[in-house]
Scaffold this motif. Structure first.
Motif, PDB file in Angstrom:
ATOM      1  N   ASP A  69      14.048  80.137 -74.617  1.00 44.29           N
ATOM      2  CA  ASP A  69      15.200  80.904 -74.134  1.00 44.29           C
ATOM      3  C   ASP A  69      15.598  81.963 -75.145  1.00 44.29           C
ATOM      4  O   ASP A  69      15.920  83.106 -74.778  1.00 44.29           O
ATOM      5  N   THR A  90      13.106  84.729 -75.007  1.00 43.77           N
ATOM      6  CA  THR A  90      13.308  85.559 -73.803  1.00 43.77           C
ATOM      7  C   THR A  90      14.538  86.442 -73.946  1.00 43.77           C
ATOM      8  O   THR A  90      14.523  87.633 -73.612  1.00 43.77           O
ATOM      9  N   THR A  97      14.234  89.717 -75.811  1.00 44.61           N
ATOM     10  CA  THR A  97      13.316  90.732 -75.283  1.00 44.61           C
ATOM     11  C   THR A  97      13.947  92.119 -75.385  1.00 44.61           C
ATOM     12  O   THR A  97      15.080  92.330 -74.930  1.00 44.61           O
ATOM     13  N   ARG A 106       7.293  88.955 -69.979  1.00 43.89           N
ATOM     14  CA  ARG A 106       8.476  88.618 -70.786  1.00 43.89           C
ATOM     15  C   ARG A 106       9.689  89.402 -70.296  1.00 43.89           C
ATOM     16  O   ARG A 106      10.787  88.844 -70.151  1.00 43.89           O
ATOM     17  N   MET A 158      11.032  87.961 -66.989  1.00 42.18           N
ATOM     18  CA  MET A 158      11.863  86.767 -67.158  1.00 42.18           C
ATOM     19  C   MET A 158      13.219  87.131 -67.740  1.00 42.18           C
ATOM     20  O   MET A 158      14.254  86.572 -67.347  1.00 42.18           O
ATOM     21  N   ALA A 159      13.232  88.073 -68.672  1.00 40.47           N
ATOM     22  CA  ALA A 159      14.508  88.504 -69.254  1.00 40.47           C
ATOM     23  C   ALA A 159      15.387  89.166 -68.197  1.00 40.47           C
ATOM     24  O   ALA A 159      16.614  88.969 -68.170  1.00 40.47           O
ATOM     25  N   ARG A 200      17.016  86.551 -66.028  1.00 42.22           N
ATOM     26  CA  ARG A 200      18.109  85.857 -66.718  1.00 42.22           C
ATOM     27  C   ARG A 200      19.341  86.744 -66.835  1.00 42.22           C
ATOM     28  O   ARG A 200      20.477  86.265 -66.798  1.00 42.22           O
TER      29      ARG A 200
END
Length: 708
Positions: free
Chosen positions: A40, A43, A46, A157, A160-161, A164
């Motif tokens: 986490d 991420t 990033t 990456r 995913m960032a 989130r």
């Protein structure tokens, strides 16, 4: 020396590359499970590109539809999705085609990555991709290379960032803005407008499928190029097949969609009310959404009508029009040029704001002021004969004179001598002040206004003329025209009064009896035409009980248009526009209670025949001899300021022949009084007092009435 198998077989090399990327991505997922906190943090750290995606300015109609969109700074057509949203079926097709597990993965779909890698090895070529919508959005944001596995890792990456930080909805919103559709077009809204000429809020299955298929290879699938139409058709139909398999559309809809022809050309982006949109965008450089009061349907009808009209008169004629609601002041349609961008028609010149000669269109304001001052009545007689005003000797347009006419006829026939005679009594400065109260900017050659202003010897814009006529239509109170909605917290100012309700009604009653063009019904619309000197401008302005419309025709560079008259060129378009307004049009109002409605013989003596400023009416005895005591207002003197101790003010004359009729602000205050002194009702403010004796002699005085 022999080459390696990978070098001989590019598809096998691609498969090995994809397996490497897949293993890397799976290792990311495994790392996430083994050490969630560390993953986490990695991420969250990033590096993020800017998430604010620039979109072009949108100028919207009153219903929220797009009037005109603008490109972003780098020349890209990229527009924010419409307020009504994007067709839900398009979104379903997009997810089914691009990323079926979009709702459940965290930005990277490990199952899709492994499946794609195994398919590549088994088939010896890349069969399917593994990029999620989130990864595609990350690539579009970065606009960087992703041809190697390191690029894919970086993209994963970032995907995913993104999930989130902004969630699924945010990712999808970015994709809908950034998806490439070829050339300088990005985003589903710009693409829908370009290919279908419609907003993406409601798409057919065939349209939605094409918009899903194009971003994968926008240049090789262009449906407007014959050599690429088959690729576009095949890609679209594969999306349709998937949508049918997923139950998004049924078999019948799928069959119909497959048989739907592809669009053959790119459509121009909307450019309705183009010059208005240009002006608003310049005035609000930071706004990406500009709302207007424009009625989209009425705007399109106006543009079509004027475009058809000018084509009959050559390539250099232009036209402009404004339609407004004079009750609210909202502009419902505005067209500054008949053909936006046309070089022969000077299609970048906004003729709603250009200063041009108003021709005869200012005459109603002069007569309205004369009604208010008690100088004239519609049935007052006035001379249309040769006259000199200083060194100026005006003539009628047709160089003819009618002799004695009524004010009504003088206005309906647009005679010049009578209106100049009335204007001379009112005074050019006062006329100019009244026009400015109505919100009209009148430009003259010199600083001091002259009488020639009332015959068109000044510059006035079409916008301001329509605003002035809106005041006449609105019972004499000024109306401020506006093209954008009023903010909820805006303070309302009391409108200035131009003329009294009775004077405004009298003007409307006269103008509504002008014969309309093409045999239309008389009495529905009060209108006035105007033609400038040298036939450079043809104008027609009119109103009914709710709407006011102005039309200008001519050449933007001021070149004469031989034979052009407002009644012939502009008036038919004016009535066509009133027809376009349709059933919302309202009847002209009934006369206010204070209006004097009488034939000439029943009028007070002072209103039966106009006496120009400087002319003297001698009082005569019954035997015809001249009295030596001419009529004079003894009290109040001209320019007096009087305190209203009661509701009445005392008035008194000296000389003259009884009975006497008194008018205050053009309204009868005391009729046929035998005595030289009486009292009349008054109210605070500037007032115009006039008295007429039995011979028709008239005297006037201006005074201010105040409360003690």
């Amino acid at each position: 020396m022999s080459s390696s198998p990978d070098r001989r077989d590019p598809s096998r090399r691609a498969g090995r590359w994809l397996i490497g990327a897949a293993l890397s991505l799976l290792m990311l997922a495994a790392g996430a499970d083994a050490g969630r906190d560390r993953f986490d943090r990695w991420t969250d750290a990033t590096p993020m590109p800017p998430l604010e995606v620039a979109t072009g300015t949108q100028v919207l109609a009153r219903d929220g539809s797009l009037l005109r969109g603008f490109q972003v700074g780098d020349g890209i057509w990229r527009l924010a999705p419409p307020e009504s949203g994007v067709d839900p079926r398009f979104l379903q097709m997009l997810i089914a085609w691009e990323d079926r597990r979009f709702a459940t993965h965290s930005g990277v779909d490990g199952r899709a990555v492994m499946r794609a890698a195994l398919q590549a090895v088994w088939n010896g070529r890349i069969v399917s991709g593994a990029s999620t919508l989130s990864m595609q959005t990350a690539r579009l944001l970065e606009r960087g290379p992703t041809a190697d596995w390191q690029g894919k890792i970086r993209q994963a990456r970032l995907a995913m960032a993104l999930e989130r930080q902004i969630g699924k909805d945010g990712v999808l919103a970015l994709y809908l803005r950034l998806a490439p559709y070829g050339g300088n077009t990005e985003g589903v809204r710009a693409a829908s407008l370009m290919w279908f000429g419609k907003e993406p809020a409601r798409l057919t299955p065939a349209e939605a499928a094409l918009l899903v298929a194009l971003p994968q290879s926008p240049e090789t699938r262009r449906p407007d190029l014959p050599t690429r139409r088959q690729a576009a058709l095949s890609a679209r139909n594969r999306v349709i097949d998937r949508a049918e398999a997923e139950g998004i559309i049924d078999a019948e809809a799928a069959a119909s969609a497959r048989n739907t022809p592809l669009p053959e050309t790119r459509r121009p982006f909307p450019a309705h009310a183009a010059l208005l949109a240009d002006r608003l965008r310049r005035a609000r450089p930071g706004d990406t959404v500009i709302r207007t009061t424009i009625d989209a349907d009425l705007q399109r009808v106006t543009e079509a009508l004027l475009s058809r009209a000018v084509t009959r008169y050559g390539s250099s004629l232009s036209a402009a029009a404004i339609i407004a609601d004079h009750q609210s002041g909202e502009i419902l349609a505005e067209l500054g040029t008949a053909e936006y961008g046309s070089t022969p028609r000077d299609g970048f010149v906004d003729m709603t704001r250009a200063l041009r000669s108003p021709g005869s269109t200012l005459k109603p304001f002069v007569y309205a002021l004369g009604f208010d001052d008690g100088l004239i009545h519609p049935d007052t007689l006035i001379e249309d004969r040769p006259a000199a005003f200083g060194r100026w000797q005006p003539e009628n347009f047709d160089l003819q004179f009618r002799g004695t006419v009524t004010i009504r006829r003088a206005l309906q026939e647009s005679l010049n001598i009578p209106v100049v005679r009335v204007a001379a009594s009112i005074g050019p400065a006062r006329i100019m002040a009244a026009l400015r109260r109505a919100g009209m900017r009148v430009e003259m050659a010199g600083d001091t206004p002259g009488l020639a202003v009332v015959l068109g010897g000044a510059g006035v814009s079409l916008h301001d003329l329509v605003q002035g006529y809106a005041a006449l239509a609105h019972g004499g109170r000024a109306v401020s025209l506006r093209d954008t909605p009023v903010p909820f917290d805006a303070a309302e100012k009391a409108p200035a009064r131009l003329v009294s309700p009775a004077a405004a009604w009298q003007i409307g009653a006269i103008l509504s009896q002008l014969p309309p063009p093409n045999g239309r019904q008389t009495g529905r619309i009060a209108y006035k035409t105007g033609t400038s000197y040298g036939h450079r401008d043809a104008l027609a302005i009119g109103y009914d009980g709710r709407f006011v419309i102005g039309v200008w025709m001519g050449r933007a560079d001021g070149t004469p248009v031989p034979g052009a008259f407002g009644g012939q060129l502009a008036a038919p378009i004016l009535f066509d526009l009133f027809d376009a307004v349709g059933p919302e049009s309202r009847k002209l109002p009934a006369p206010p209670p204070e209006t004097i409605i009488a034939a000439n013989p029943q009028l007070p003596a002072s209103l039966r025949r106009f006496t120009a400023a400087g002319e003297t009416s001698l009082a005569r005895r019954s035997d015809g001899t001249v009295r030596d005591d001419p009529l004079t207002i003894a009290f109040p003197p001209d320019g007096a300021e009087i305190e209203l101790m009661t509701e009445n003010i005392p008035v008194r004359v000296r000389g003259g022949v009884p009975p006497f009729t008194w008018l205050l602000n053009g309204r009868p205050a005391a009729i046929a009084t035998p005595d030289s002194a009486t009292q009349i009702p008054g109210s605070p403010g500037m007032s115009e007092l006039s008295v007429t004796d039995a011979t028709g002699a008239t005297r006037r005085a201006r005074l201010r009435l105040i409360r003690p």
